[in-house]
Write a protein that holds these residues in place. Structure first.
Motif, PDB file in Angstrom:
ATOM      1  N   GLN A  40      65.133  83.474  -8.983  1.00 50.20           N
ATOM      2  CA  GLN A  40      64.821  84.336  -7.843  1.00 50.20           C
ATOM      3  C   GLN A  40      65.800  83.970  -6.723  1.00 50.20           C
ATOM      4  O   GLN A  40      66.050  82.788  -6.469  1.00 50.20           O
ATOM      5  CB  GLN A  40      63.366  84.107  -7.420  1.00 50.20           C
ATOM      6  CG  GLN A  40      62.841  85.046  -6.341  1.00 50.20           C
ATOM      7  CD  GLN A  40      63.237  84.623  -4.943  1.00 50.20           C
ATOM      8  OE1 GLN A  40      63.360  83.427  -4.659  1.00 50.20           O
ATOM      9  NE2 GLN A  40      63.460  85.583  -4.064  1.00 50.20           N
ATOM     10  N   LYS A  88      70.686  92.542   0.121  1.00 53.81           N
ATOM     11  CA  LYS A  88      70.153  93.333  -0.986  1.00 53.81           C
ATOM     12  C   LYS A  88      71.284  93.783  -1.916  1.00 53.81           C
ATOM     13  O   LYS A  88      71.167  93.712  -3.144  1.00 53.81           O
ATOM     14  CB  LYS A  88      69.408  94.551  -0.429  1.00 53.81           C
ATOM     15  CG  LYS A  88      68.802  95.361  -1.541  1.00 53.81           C
ATOM     16  CD  LYS A  88      67.846  96.397  -1.073  1.00 53.81           C
ATOM     17  CE  LYS A  88      67.347  97.129  -2.307  1.00 53.81           C
ATOM     18  NZ  LYS A  88      66.352  98.104  -2.040  1.00 53.81           N
ATOM     19  N   THR A  93      66.416  89.316  -3.602  1.00 52.80           N
ATOM     20  CA  THR A  93      65.173  90.094  -3.607  1.00 52.80           C
ATOM     21  C   THR A  93      64.299  89.754  -2.397  1.00 52.80           C
ATOM     22  O   THR A  93      63.320  90.432  -2.138  1.00 52.80           O
ATOM     23  CB  THR A  93      64.340  89.827  -4.883  1.00 52.80           C
ATOM     24  OG1 THR A  93      64.105  88.422  -4.989  1.00 52.80           O
ATOM     25  CG2 THR A  93      65.057  90.332  -6.112  1.00 52.80           C
ATOM     26  N   ARG A  94      64.651  88.668  -1.718  1.00 49.48           N
ATOM     27  CA  ARG A  94      63.833  88.260  -0.549  1.00 49.48           C
ATOM     28  C   ARG A  94      64.772  87.927   0.602  1.00 49.48           C
ATOM     29  O   ARG A  94      65.853  87.351   0.380  1.00 49.48           O
ATOM     30  CB  ARG A  94      62.973  87.043  -0.900  1.00 49.48           C
ATOM     31  CG  ARG A  94      61.906  86.720   0.132  1.00 49.48           C
ATOM     32  CD  ARG A  94      61.035  85.536  -0.304  1.00 49.48           C
ATOM     33  NE  ARG A  94      60.482  85.770  -1.623  1.00 49.48           N
ATOM     34  CZ  ARG A  94      60.140  84.818  -2.482  1.00 49.48           C
ATOM     35  NH1 ARG A  94      60.263  83.540  -2.148  1.00 49.48           N
ATOM     36  NH2 ARG A  94      59.671  85.125  -3.672  1.00 49.48           N
ATOM     37  N   LEU A 124      62.812  94.898   0.463  1.00 49.93           N
ATOM     38  CA  LEU A 124      63.037  93.468   0.226  1.00 49.93           C
ATOM     39  C   LEU A 124      61.739  92.728   0.532  1.00 49.93           C
ATOM     40  O   LEU A 124      60.996  93.134   1.445  1.00 49.93           O
ATOM     41  CB  LEU A 124      64.125  92.940   1.168  1.00 49.93           C
ATOM     42  CG  LEU A 124      65.565  93.262   0.802  1.00 49.93           C
ATOM     43  CD1 LEU A 124      66.458  93.148   2.030  1.00 49.93           C
ATOM     44  CD2 LEU A 124      66.065  92.308  -0.293  1.00 49.93           C
ATOM     45  N   GLN A 314      65.287  93.367  -8.444  1.00 48.99           N
ATOM     46  CA  GLN A 314      64.744  93.758  -7.142  1.00 48.99           C
ATOM     47  C   GLN A 314      63.332  94.290  -7.335  1.00 48.99           C
ATOM     48  O   GLN A 314      63.027  94.892  -8.358  1.00 48.99           O
ATOM     49  CB  GLN A 314      65.617  94.863  -6.529  1.00 48.99           C
ATOM     50  CG  GLN A 314      67.093  94.562  -6.585  1.00 48.99           C
ATOM     51  CD  GLN A 314      67.692  94.222  -5.231  1.00 48.99           C
ATOM     52  OE1 GLN A 314      67.064  94.445  -4.220  1.00 48.99           O
ATOM     53  NE2 GLN A 314      68.887  93.673  -5.230  1.00 48.99           N
ATOM     54  N   VAL A 315      62.508  94.053  -6.332  1.00 47.35           N
ATOM     55  CA  VAL A 315      61.118  94.499  -6.434  1.00 47.35           C
ATOM     56  C   VAL A 315      60.971  95.863  -5.786  1.00 47.35           C
ATOM     57  O   VAL A 315      61.603  96.140  -4.778  1.00 47.35           O
ATOM     58  CB  VAL A 315      60.151  93.505  -5.733  1.00 47.35           C
ATOM     59  CG1 VAL A 315      59.746  92.424  -6.682  1.00 47.35           C
ATOM     60  CG2 VAL A 315      60.765  92.935  -4.471  1.00 47.35           C
TER      61      VAL A 315
END
Ligand code: SAM
Ligand code: DTB
Ligand code: SF4
Length: 317
Positions: A40, A88, A93-94, A124, A314-315
Motif C-alpha cells: 500500500q 494519485k 492510494t492514500r 484518495l 486505487q480505491v
C-alpha cells in the motif's frame, strides 16, 4: 478466545531468535493475513511546516533547534489539490497531511477539514497527523469521513523521556483513545535509531500490540538524522536490528499494515527487500516525506518491479 497480552519478556524472546527463524515465522504470519507481493502506498504533504513548540529530539521542525527550516504558512486548498492529484497519478492510494503543531486549534481544524474534503473528492483515502486531539476534535474529523489519524508513540514509555519532555506518554495514549473512540482508523508507530535499547524497541511493540483493537497501521521509521537536532550524530543502527523490529511487529500484530516509513533513503535495496520479506507492506511513496527526501519514484518503481511487488490498486469510494 481472548487476545494475548504481550509482555516485554515474551517480545524480547521473539525479537532475539536466530534471524532465519524470526524471518520464517514473520513471513508465515504475513502470508496468512496479507498478499505477500503487494504494497500500500501513501504520499505525504507537509501542510504547515516548522516553528513547532515541542522539543522532540529527532525533529527538524521544532523551533528549539536550528535546522535551517523556515516557518511556512498553512498551505492553500489549491496547493493541496495539486499535490493530491500528483500523488494519485503516481500510484498512491492514500494522501497524508502533516502539520508541525503540538495540537490544532478549532480554527486550524476548520481549514484541515476543507483540505480533507478536497482530497476525498479525488477518490484518495485520507490521513492527517496534527498532534494531540480532544475527543470533540476527533469526532469532527470522523464526521468529515477521515480514514486514518497518525499519532506515533515513538518509543517505549521508559525511553520516551529521553526524547520528548514537552508532553508525556499518557497524552499520546489519550489522543489515540480519542481517535479510536471516534471511529477513525488508528495509525501509530515509532522511530528506531535514536540510541534506544532492544528492550525499548520491544517496549514500543508491546504498547501497540496490547491495544484492543490493535492499530490498523504501524509506521516504523528509521531516524532521519538532521543537522541541528539533538539526535544528529547518533551512532547508526545495525540494519539487521531494524529488520528484526519489522519481523517482531509483524508476528505480534498480524493484521496490521506495517509501514516501512522514514529512512528509506539511507537503506539499500537489499535491506528494503528484507523488510518486505519480514512483513512490511506499506511505504511512503513520493520524493519528499514532510521536510526531508524520500527515494525517487522511478527508483522505487524499479525496485518493486525487481521484487515482483505491485502497488495496491486505487480505491473507489
Ligand atoms: N506534529 C505532529 C506530531 O508530532 O504528532 C505531527 C507531525 S510529526 C513530524 C509526525 C511523526 O514524524 C513524529 O511523531 C515522528 O515519529 C516522525 N518523525 C519526525 N521527524 C523524524 C525524523 N527525523 N526521522 C524519523 N521520523 C521522524
Ligand atoms: C510517520 O510515522 N512518519 C512520517 C509520518 N508518520 C507523518 C513523517 C516522517 C518525517 C521524517 C522527517 C521529515 O521529513 O521532516
Ligand atoms: Fe512538533 Fe511533531 Fe516535530 Fe514534535 S514531531 S517537534 S510535535 S512537528
Amino acid at each position: 478466545m481472548s487476545a494475548p497480552v504481550w509482555t516485554v519478556k515474551d517480545t524480547l524472546e521473539i525479537f532475539s531468535r536466530p534471524f532465519n527463524d524470526l524471518l520464517f515465522e514473520a513471513q508465515s504470519v504475513h502470508r496468512q493475513q496479507h498478499n505477500p507481493n503487494a504494497l500500500q502506498a501513501s504520499t505525504l504533504l507537509s501542510i504547515k511546516t516548522g516553528s513547532c513548540s515541542e522539543d522532540c529530539a529527532y525533529c527538524p521542525q521544532s523551533s528549539l533547534y536550528d535546522t535551517g527550516i523556515e516557518r511556512e504558512r498553512l498551505l492553500s486548498i489549491e496547493e493541496v489539490r495539486t499535490a493530491a492529484l500528483n500523488a494519485k497519478q503516481q500510484g498512491a492510494t492514500r494522501f497524508c497531511m502533516g502539520a508541525a503543531w503540538r495540537n490544532p486549534t478549532d480554527k486550524d481544524l476548520d481549514n484541515v477539514i476543507d483540505m480533507i474534503a478536497e482530497v476525498q473528492s479525488h477518490q484518495l483515502e485520507t490521513c492527517v497527523t496534527l498532534g494531540m486531539l480532544t475527543p470533540r476534535q476527533a469526532q469532527r474529523l470522523a464526521d468529515v469521513g477521515l480514514d486514518y489519524y497518525n499519532h506515533n508513540l515513538d518509543t517505549s514509555p521508559e525511553f520516551y523521556g529521553e526524547i520528548i519532555t514537552t508532553r508525556d506518554y499518557q497524552d499520546r495514549l489519550d489522543t489515540l483513545q480519542n481517535v479510536r473512540a471516534a471511529g477513525i482508523h488508528v495509525c501509530s508507530g515509532g522511530i528506531l535509531g535514536m540510541g534506544e535499547s532492544r528492550q525499548a524497541r520491544a517496549g514500543l511493540i508491546v504498547q501497540l500490540a496490547n491495544m484492543q483493537p490493535q492499530p490498523e497501521s504501524v509506521p516504523i521509521n528509521l531516524l532521519v538524522q538532521v543537522e541541528g537536532t539533538p539526535l544528529f550524530g547518533t551512532p547508526e543502527l545495525d540494519p539487521i536490528e531494524f529488520v528484526r523490529m519489522i519481523a517482531t511487529t509483524r508476528i505480534l500484530l498480524p493484521k496490521t499494515y506495517i509501514r516501512l516509513s522514514a529512512g528509506r533513503e539511507s537503506m539499500n535495496d537489499a535491506m528494503q527487500a528484507l523488510c518486505f520479506h519480514a512483513g512490511a507492506n506499506s511505504v511512503f511513496f513520493g520524493e519528499k516525506l514532510l521536510t526531508t527526501p524520500n527515494p525517487d519514484t522511478e527508483h522505487d518503481l524499479q525496485l518493486f518491479d525487481r521484487l515482483g511487488i505491485s502497488l495496491e490498486a486505487q480505491v473507489n469510494h
